[in-house]
Design a protein around this motif. Structure first.
Motif, PDB file in Angstrom:
ATOM      1  N   SER A 197       6.042  -0.790 -10.048  1.00 11.08           N
ATOM      2  CA  SER A 197       6.653  -1.415  -8.883  1.00 11.08           C
ATOM      3  C   SER A 197       6.828  -0.372  -7.788  1.00 11.08           C
ATOM      4  O   SER A 197       6.908   0.832  -8.069  1.00 11.08           O
ATOM      5  N   ARG A 198       6.922  -0.839  -6.567  1.00 11.29           N
ATOM      6  CA  ARG A 198       7.195   0.094  -5.469  1.00 11.29           C
ATOM      7  C   ARG A 198       8.555   0.761  -5.653  1.00 11.29           C
ATOM      8  O   ARG A 198       8.803   1.853  -5.124  1.00 11.29           O
ATOM      9  N   GLN A 199       9.434   0.122  -6.436  1.00  8.99           N
ATOM     10  CA  GLN A 199      10.746   0.720  -6.705  1.00  8.99           C
ATOM     11  C   GLN A 199      10.653   1.958  -7.595  1.00  8.99           C
ATOM     12  O   GLN A 199      11.603   2.729  -7.686  1.00  8.99           O
ATOM     13  N   ASP A 200       9.509   2.165  -8.244  1.00 10.23           N
ATOM     14  CA  ASP A 200       9.337   3.342  -9.108  1.00 10.23           C
ATOM     15  C   ASP A 200       9.476   4.641  -8.325  1.00 10.23           C
ATOM     16  O   ASP A 200       9.799   5.689  -8.895  1.00 10.23           O
ATOM     17  N   TRP A 201       9.204   4.600  -7.022  1.00 13.64           N
ATOM     18  CA  TRP A 201       9.263   5.813  -6.203  1.00 13.64           C
ATOM     19  C   TRP A 201      10.665   6.141  -5.738  1.00 13.64           C
ATOM     20  O   TRP A 201      10.930   7.280  -5.320  1.00 13.64           O
ATOM     21  N   GLN A 202      11.561   5.168  -5.778  1.00 12.59           N
ATOM     22  CA  GLN A 202      12.877   5.358  -5.174  1.00 12.59           C
ATOM     23  C   GLN A 202      13.648   6.543  -5.780  1.00 12.59           C
ATOM     24  O   GLN A 202      14.238   7.342  -5.032  1.00 12.59           O
ATOM     25  N   PRO A 203      13.658   6.718  -7.121  1.00  7.01           N
ATOM     26  CA  PRO A 203      14.377   7.868  -7.679  1.00  7.01           C
ATOM     27  C   PRO A 203      13.776   9.216  -7.268  1.00  7.01           C
ATOM     28  O   PRO A 203      14.451  10.243  -7.348  1.00  7.01           O
ATOM     29  N   LEU A 204      12.519   9.209  -6.829  1.00  8.98           N
ATOM     30  CA  LEU A 204      11.829  10.449  -6.486  1.00  8.98           C
ATOM     31  C   LEU A 204      11.986  10.816  -5.016  1.00  8.98           C
ATOM     32  O   LEU A 204      12.144  11.994  -4.680  1.00  8.98           O
ATOM     33  N   VAL A 205      11.911   9.824  -4.140  1.00 11.45           N
ATOM     34  CA  VAL A 205      11.925  10.113  -2.702  1.00 11.45           C
ATOM     35  C   VAL A 205      13.087   9.450  -1.977  1.00 11.45           C
ATOM     36  O   VAL A 205      13.259   9.663  -0.773  1.00 11.45           O
ATOM     37  N   GLY A 206      13.874   8.645  -2.682  1.00  6.57           N
ATOM     38  CA  GLY A 206      14.990   7.978  -2.053  1.00  6.57           C
ATOM     39  C   GLY A 206      14.532   7.034  -0.954  1.00  6.57           C
ATOM     40  O   GLY A 206      13.516   6.355  -1.074  1.00  6.57           O
ATOM     41  N   ASN A 207      15.284   7.015   0.131  1.00  7.83           N
ATOM     42  CA  ASN A 207      14.960   6.145   1.269  1.00  7.83           C
ATOM     43  C   ASN A 207      14.396   6.966   2.423  1.00  7.83           C
ATOM     44  O   ASN A 207      14.720   6.729   3.579  1.00  7.83           O
ATOM     45  N   HIS A 208      13.569   7.927   2.106  1.00  9.08           N
ATOM     46  CA  HIS A 208      12.973   8.810   3.107  1.00  9.08           C
ATOM     47  C   HIS A 208      12.245   7.982   4.163  1.00  9.08           C
ATOM     48  O   HIS A 208      11.413   7.130   3.848  1.00  9.08           O
ATOM     49  N   SER A 209      12.551   8.240   5.418  1.00  7.50           N
ATOM     50  CA  SER A 209      11.975   7.445   6.500  1.00  7.50           C
ATOM     51  C   SER A 209      10.489   7.693   6.694  1.00  7.50           C
ATOM     52  O   SER A 209       9.806   6.894   7.347  1.00  7.50           O
ATOM     53  N   ALA A 210       9.975   8.788   6.110  1.00  6.46           N
ATOM     54  CA  ALA A 210       8.564   9.127   6.309  1.00  6.46           C
ATOM     55  C   ALA A 210       7.637   8.416   5.337  1.00  6.46           C
ATOM     56  O   ALA A 210       6.423   8.541   5.449  1.00  6.46           O
ATOM     57  N   VAL A 211       8.199   7.661   4.364  1.00  2.00           N
ATOM     58  CA  VAL A 211       7.355   7.050   3.351  1.00  2.00           C
ATOM     59  C   VAL A 211       7.397   5.529   3.425  1.00  2.00           C
ATOM     60  O   VAL A 211       8.377   4.931   3.870  1.00  2.00           O
ATOM     61  N   LEU A 212       6.310   4.941   2.963  1.00  2.00           N
ATOM     62  CA  LEU A 212       6.204   3.482   2.843  1.00  2.00           C
ATOM     63  C   LEU A 212       5.663   3.176   1.455  1.00  2.00           C
ATOM     64  O   LEU A 212       4.517   3.509   1.137  1.00  2.00           O
ATOM     65  N   ALA A 213       6.488   2.579   0.611  1.00  2.15           N
ATOM     66  CA  ALA A 213       6.068   2.200  -0.735  1.00  2.15           C
ATOM     67  C   ALA A 213       5.726   0.707  -0.731  1.00  2.15           C
ATOM     68  O   ALA A 213       6.580  -0.122  -0.417  1.00  2.15           O
ATOM     69  N   LEU A 214       4.482   0.393  -1.057  1.00  2.00           N
ATOM     70  CA  LEU A 214       4.023  -0.991  -1.041  1.00  2.00           C
ATOM     71  C   LEU A 214       3.828  -1.523  -2.452  1.00  2.00           C
ATOM     72  O   LEU A 214       3.446  -0.776  -3.360  1.00  2.00           O
ATOM     73  N   ALA A 215       4.055  -2.814  -2.630  1.00  2.00           N
ATOM     74  CA  ALA A 215       3.696  -3.491  -3.868  1.00  2.00           C
ATOM     75  C   ALA A 215       2.208  -3.819  -3.826  1.00  2.00           C
ATOM     76  O   ALA A 215       1.708  -4.335  -2.825  1.00  2.00           O
ATOM     77  N   LEU A 216       1.512  -3.532  -4.905  1.00  2.00           N
ATOM     78  CA  LEU A 216       0.075  -3.756  -4.966  1.00  2.00           C
ATOM     79  C   LEU A 216      -0.246  -5.190  -5.409  1.00  2.00           C
ATOM     80  O   LEU A 216       0.623  -5.884  -5.949  1.00  2.00           O
ATOM     81  N   PRO A 217      -1.463  -5.662  -5.185  1.00  2.00           N
ATOM     82  CA  PRO A 217      -1.819  -7.050  -5.521  1.00  2.00           C
ATOM     83  C   PRO A 217      -1.503  -7.389  -6.978  1.00  2.00           C
ATOM     84  O   PRO A 217      -1.724  -6.594  -7.886  1.00  2.00           O
ATOM     85  N   GLY A 218      -0.947  -8.586  -7.174  1.00  2.00           N
ATOM     86  CA  GLY A 218      -0.631  -9.048  -8.514  1.00  2.00           C
ATOM     87  C   GLY A 218       0.664  -8.504  -9.065  1.00  2.00           C
ATOM     88  O   GLY A 218       1.025  -8.805 -10.211  1.00  2.00           O
ATOM     89  N   HIS A 219       1.381  -7.708  -8.302  1.00  2.00           N
ATOM     90  CA  HIS A 219       2.637  -7.100  -8.736  1.00  2.00           C
ATOM     91  C   HIS A 219       3.789  -7.565  -7.849  1.00  2.00           C
ATOM     92  O   HIS A 219       3.593  -7.903  -6.687  1.00  2.00           O
ATOM     93  N   ASP A 220       4.992  -7.524  -8.434  1.00  2.00           N
ATOM     94  CA  ASP A 220       6.170  -8.020  -7.727  1.00  2.00           C
ATOM     95  C   ASP A 220       5.867  -9.415  -7.205  1.00  2.00           C
ATOM     96  O   ASP A 220       5.464 -10.278  -7.950  1.00  2.00           O
ATOM     97  N   HIS A 221       6.021  -9.627  -5.924  1.00  2.00           N
ATOM     98  CA  HIS A 221       5.777 -10.966  -5.371  1.00  2.00           C
ATOM     99  C   HIS A 221       4.500 -10.999  -4.534  1.00  2.00           C
ATOM    100  O   HIS A 221       4.289 -11.953  -3.767  1.00  2.00           O
ATOM    101  N   GLN A 222       3.665  -9.991  -4.705  1.00  2.00           N
ATOM    102  CA  GLN A 222       2.391  -9.995  -3.980  1.00  2.00           C
ATOM    103  C   GLN A 222       1.424 -10.985  -4.636  1.00  2.00           C
ATOM    104  O   GLN A 222       1.396 -11.126  -5.860  1.00  2.00           O
ATOM    105  N   PRO A 223       0.613 -11.672  -3.841  1.00  2.00           N
ATOM    106  CA  PRO A 223      -0.366 -12.604  -4.412  1.00  2.00           C
ATOM    107  C   PRO A 223      -1.348 -11.882  -5.329  1.00  2.00           C
ATOM    108  O   PRO A 223      -1.633 -10.694  -5.146  1.00  2.00           O
ATOM    109  N   ALA A 224      -1.857 -12.607  -6.300  1.00  2.00           N
ATOM    110  CA  ALA A 224      -2.910 -12.059  -7.156  1.00  2.00           C
ATOM    111  C   ALA A 224      -4.147 -11.802  -6.311  1.00  2.00           C
ATOM    112  O   ALA A 224      -4.420 -12.539  -5.361  1.00  2.00           O
ATOM    113  N   PRO A 225      -4.889 -10.748  -6.624  1.00  2.00           N
ATOM    114  CA  PRO A 225      -6.105 -10.475  -5.846  1.00  2.00           C
ATOM    115  C   PRO A 225      -7.116 -11.599  -5.987  1.00  2.00           C
ATOM    116  O   PRO A 225      -7.299 -12.157  -7.072  1.00  2.00           O
ATOM    117  N   LEU A 226      -7.788 -11.921  -4.892  1.00  2.00           N
ATOM    118  CA  LEU A 226      -8.788 -12.986  -4.887  1.00  2.00           C
ATOM    119  C   LEU A 226     -10.197 -12.449  -4.675  1.00  2.00           C
ATOM    120  O   LEU A 226     -11.176 -13.109  -5.020  1.00  2.00           O
TER     121      LEU A 226
END
Length: 241
Positions: free
Chosen positions: A15-44
């Motif tokens: 999950s994109r939340q996996d990065w939170q313990p490592l980088v916190g809420n650093h404004s320089a980063v963007l953690a995205l959920a990948l296709p088929g994970h969390d609430h992202q649509p399955a890849p088509l």
């Protein structure tokens, strides 16, 4: 307004939340959920199609990427498709792609078994069997609470989303990015656990192909440094970010 510069891509069943313990809420980063994970649509679409969709999601300010395992393969796909877009990449325990047709077919067959289990037996059975792979042996020494959190996170996904992800974005479906790595003009950092033998060998092949690569080996650590060595990994990632 924050302008993130670094994209973070999680691993399969992560999950994109996996990065939170490592980088916190650093404004320089963007953690995205990948296709088929969390609430992202399955890849088509196929691998290349999904990489192009991912590129379309990125703010213009993003010029570096960090990816772990499956996320590392997606990061390599980004470099393969738009190498001039990225100034730096950090790849953690990822495969640059298969070059042998027989190996590709063998991997496709293996993934089909996981896909069948997801669709016939459901998510919980898959998650329990997935965790028993030799690749994750070193995780058995982690505290039970850590493993319980990992299992709970995996169970937040949908079986069909993960099945489609393996079916369309698995290693067997990924174009080789070895040539891309050799030609990449930006900074390339490669991180791997010293006890992760298969991916350590791949990392050494990358270093041989591209000597300018910075290779960091975490002694005694297996395939998932995010889980097994978060403090050490966080220290390294801060310098990259």
């Amino acid at each position: 307004m924050n302008t993130p510069r670094c994209l973070l891509l999680h691993g399969f069943t992560g999950s994109r939340q996996d990065w939170q313990p490592l980088v916190g809420n650093h404004s320089a980063v963007l953690a995205l959920a990948l296709p088929g994970h969390d609430h992202q649509p399955a890849p088509l679409g196929d691998f290349s199609h999904e990489i192009n969709l991912l590129l379309q999601r990125l703010p213009p300010s993003i010029d570096r990427v960090i990816g772990y395992s499956f996320g590392g393969r997606m990061a390599l796909g980004l470099l393969h498709t738009a190498p001039a877009r990225f100034r730096a990449a950090t790849i953690i325990a990822a495969h640059p792609g298969l070059t042998d047709a027989a190996q590709r077919e063998q991997r496709r067959h293996a993934d089909q078994l996981w896909i069948k289990q997801l669709r016939s037996e459901g998510l919980a059975a898959f998650v329990d069997n997935w965790a028993q792979q030799p690749l994750f042996t070193t995780q058995r020494h982690l505290p039970p609470a850590v493993l319980a959190r990992q299992r709970a996170g995996r169970l937040q996904h949908q079986a069909e989303g993960l099945a489609s992800c393996l079916e369309r974005l698995g290693l067997a479906e990924m174009p080789s990015t070895w040539a891309t790595l050799a030609q990449f003009s930006g900074q390339l950092h490669w991180l791997v656990g010293g006890a992760d033998q298969k991916f350590l060998e791949l990392a050494q092949q990358v270093l041989h192909l591209r000597p300018a690569t910075t290779l960091r080996i975490f002694d005694g650590i297996g395939h998932n440094p995010l889980l097994e060595a978060p403090e050490k990994l966080a220290e390294v990632l801060r310098s990259f970010i």
